[in-house]
Design a protein around this motif. Structure first.
Motif, short mmCIF file in Angstrom:
data_model
loop_
_atom_site.label_atom_id
_atom_site.label_comp_id
_atom_site.label_asym_id
_atom_site.label_seq_id
_atom_site.Cartn_x
_atom_site.Cartn_y
_atom_site.Cartn_z
N ILE A 110 0.83 -1.20 0.00
CA ILE A 110 0.00 0.00 0.00
C ILE A 110 0.86 1.25 0.00
O ILE A 110 0.55 2.24 -0.69
CB ILE A 110 -0.96 -0.02 1.21
CG1 ILE A 110 -1.99 -1.14 1.01
CG2 ILE A 110 -1.65 1.32 1.38
CD1 ILE A 110 -2.96 -1.28 2.16
N GLY A 111 1.97 1.22 0.73
CA GLY A 111 2.84 2.38 0.78
C GLY A 111 3.37 2.76 -0.58
O GLY A 111 3.39 3.93 -0.97
N ALA A 112 3.81 1.76 -1.36
CA ALA A 112 4.36 2.04 -2.69
C ALA A 112 3.30 2.57 -3.63
O ALA A 112 3.53 3.50 -4.41
CB ALA A 112 4.99 0.76 -3.26
N VAL A 113 2.10 1.98 -3.58
CA VAL A 113 1.02 2.45 -4.44
C VAL A 113 0.62 3.88 -4.07
O VAL A 113 0.42 4.74 -4.94
CB VAL A 113 -0.20 1.52 -4.35
CG1 VAL A 113 -1.36 2.06 -5.19
CG2 VAL A 113 0.17 0.12 -4.82
N CYS A 114 0.53 4.15 -2.78
CA CYS A 114 0.19 5.51 -2.34
C CYS A 114 1.26 6.51 -2.78
O CYS A 114 0.92 7.62 -3.22
CB CYS A 114 0.03 5.54 -0.82
SG CYS A 114 -1.46 4.74 -0.20
N ARG A 115 2.52 6.13 -2.67
CA ARG A 115 3.58 7.05 -3.09
C ARG A 115 3.48 7.36 -4.57
O ARG A 115 3.70 8.51 -5.00
CB ARG A 115 4.96 6.45 -2.76
CG ARG A 115 5.34 6.57 -1.30
CD ARG A 115 6.80 6.24 -1.08
NE ARG A 115 7.13 4.86 -1.40
CZ ARG A 115 6.97 3.84 -0.56
NH1 ARG A 115 6.49 4.05 0.65
NH2 ARG A 115 7.31 2.61 -0.92
N TYR A 116 3.15 6.34 -5.38
CA TYR A 116 3.03 6.57 -6.81
C TYR A 116 1.91 7.56 -7.12
O TYR A 116 2.10 8.54 -7.83
CB TYR A 116 2.77 5.25 -7.55
CG TYR A 116 2.31 5.46 -8.97
CD1 TYR A 116 3.14 6.03 -9.91
CD2 TYR A 116 1.01 5.11 -9.36
CE1 TYR A 116 2.70 6.25 -11.22
CE2 TYR A 116 0.57 5.33 -10.65
CZ TYR A 116 1.42 5.90 -11.56
OH TYR A 116 0.99 6.14 -12.84
N TYR A 117 0.73 7.32 -6.57
CA TYR A 117 -0.42 8.17 -6.90
C TYR A 117 -0.37 9.52 -6.19
O TYR A 117 -1.05 10.46 -6.60
CB TYR A 117 -1.73 7.45 -6.58
CG TYR A 117 -2.08 6.41 -7.61
CD1 TYR A 117 -2.50 6.78 -8.89
CD2 TYR A 117 -1.98 5.05 -7.32
CE1 TYR A 117 -2.81 5.82 -9.84
CE2 TYR A 117 -2.29 4.09 -8.27
CZ TYR A 117 -2.70 4.49 -9.53
OH TYR A 117 -3.00 3.54 -10.48
N ASP A 118 0.42 9.61 -5.12
CA ASP A 118 0.50 10.85 -4.37
C ASP A 118 1.63 11.75 -4.85
O ASP A 118 1.78 12.88 -4.36
CB ASP A 118 0.66 10.56 -2.88
CG ASP A 118 0.25 11.73 -2.00
OD1 ASP A 118 -0.65 12.49 -2.41
OD2 ASP A 118 0.83 11.89 -0.91
#
Length: 278
Positions: A3-11
């Motif tokens: 989740i952290g990696a996905v959030c970093r990408y979209y954020d």
């Protein structure tokens, strides 16, 4: 899912600004007919969403899960144009907040709703509660594809429909080193671990193993290439600049547009349609 990696990408600033101002909050490719301008993004994206609605093939009022809803553009199209009742889940709270605001402005809060959730764990939903489930370029973020498909199967009623607009890849050993390196970089920086696993033909096999009846897969890569070409043009300078500065991670979408256009032999864009066995 990481989740952290996905959030970093979209954020990332690039992702937020690009999706909001270039695509008005939508996060998927468009469907182009012969002669369409690749730069007319919004009509093409609505056409892609209509392709989804037709393949779901559900009656008005049917309950549908949007697995990775973003700001809810797809959900609103399905609600407004197909009469479906759509529940969207997403791991990004800022997406969900905007999805609610947009549905309220559109007068669609009765037929669209948005809740925080990860498609690896759909325990907030009862068995067989949905008539349909769909993904639009979100399954590539899955850390455990088999588990996600098992959850989709569980929440679908017998005979329920699953439609997935997703990528597959050419096996690494068949790619030139430059194409393989570009593909690996796109997957790593875009937080897309499942794409590494999904060689051509693999997802349909996973669906069958998860007790879905799978229809012939449609390779619709040619339908979205005009939009990808536009992204490659837009991304050329930002990507080159980021590379010179050693900051490629700041221009992930620009990199993806340029490299996916350059290495079209490395991937396909497909529509997967399946039915839960009764």
């Amino acid at each position: 899912m990481n989740i952290g990696a996905v959030c970093r990408y979209y954020d990332r600033t690039e992702s937020r600004l690009g999706y909001l101002y270039l695509l008005r909050g939508t996060k998927h490719f468009g469907w182009y007919e012969a002669g369409d301008s690749g730069w007319r993004f919004s009509p093409a994206m609505r056409r892609m969403e209509h392709q989804l609605g037709r393949r779901l093939g559900l009656d008005a009022g049917s309950r549908v899960l949007d697995a990775g809803c973003g700001m809810g553009e797809v959900a609103r199209t399905l609600a407004a144009d197909f009469g479906l009742d759509v529940t969207g889940i997403d791991i990004l709270v800022f997406n969900l907040d905007e999805a609610w605001r947009r549905s309220e402005r559109a007068g669609l809060t009765g037929s669209t709703r948005f809740v925080e959730g990860d498609y690896h764990d759909l325990s907030q939903f009862e068995d067989g509660v949905f008539d349909g489930v769909y993904t639009m370029e979100t399954f590539v973020h899955a850390a455990d594809p088999e588990w996600v498909l098992a959850e989709f199967h569980r929440v679908l009623r017998p005979g329920g429909r699953l439609v997935m607009f997703e990528y597959s890849r050419t096996p690494a050993e068949r790619l030139a080193p430059a194409a393989r390196a570009a593909f690996d970089a796109v997957c790593e920086l875009g937080a897309m671990p499942a794409w590494h696993r999904l060689n051509h033909g693999d997802l349909e096999n996973l669906l069958a193993s998860a007790s879905f009846k799978v229809e012939p897969v449609e390779d619709v890569t040619a339908r979205m290439l005009p939009m990808l070409r536009a992204f490659a043009v837009l991304g050329r300078v930002p990507y080159a600049t980021a590379r010179r500065l050693g900051k490629t991670e700041k221009a992930v979408n620009a990199m993806s547009g340029v490299e996916m256009w350059k290495h079209q032999d490395a991937w396909r864009y497909n529509i997967y349609t399946a039915t839960k066995n009764a």
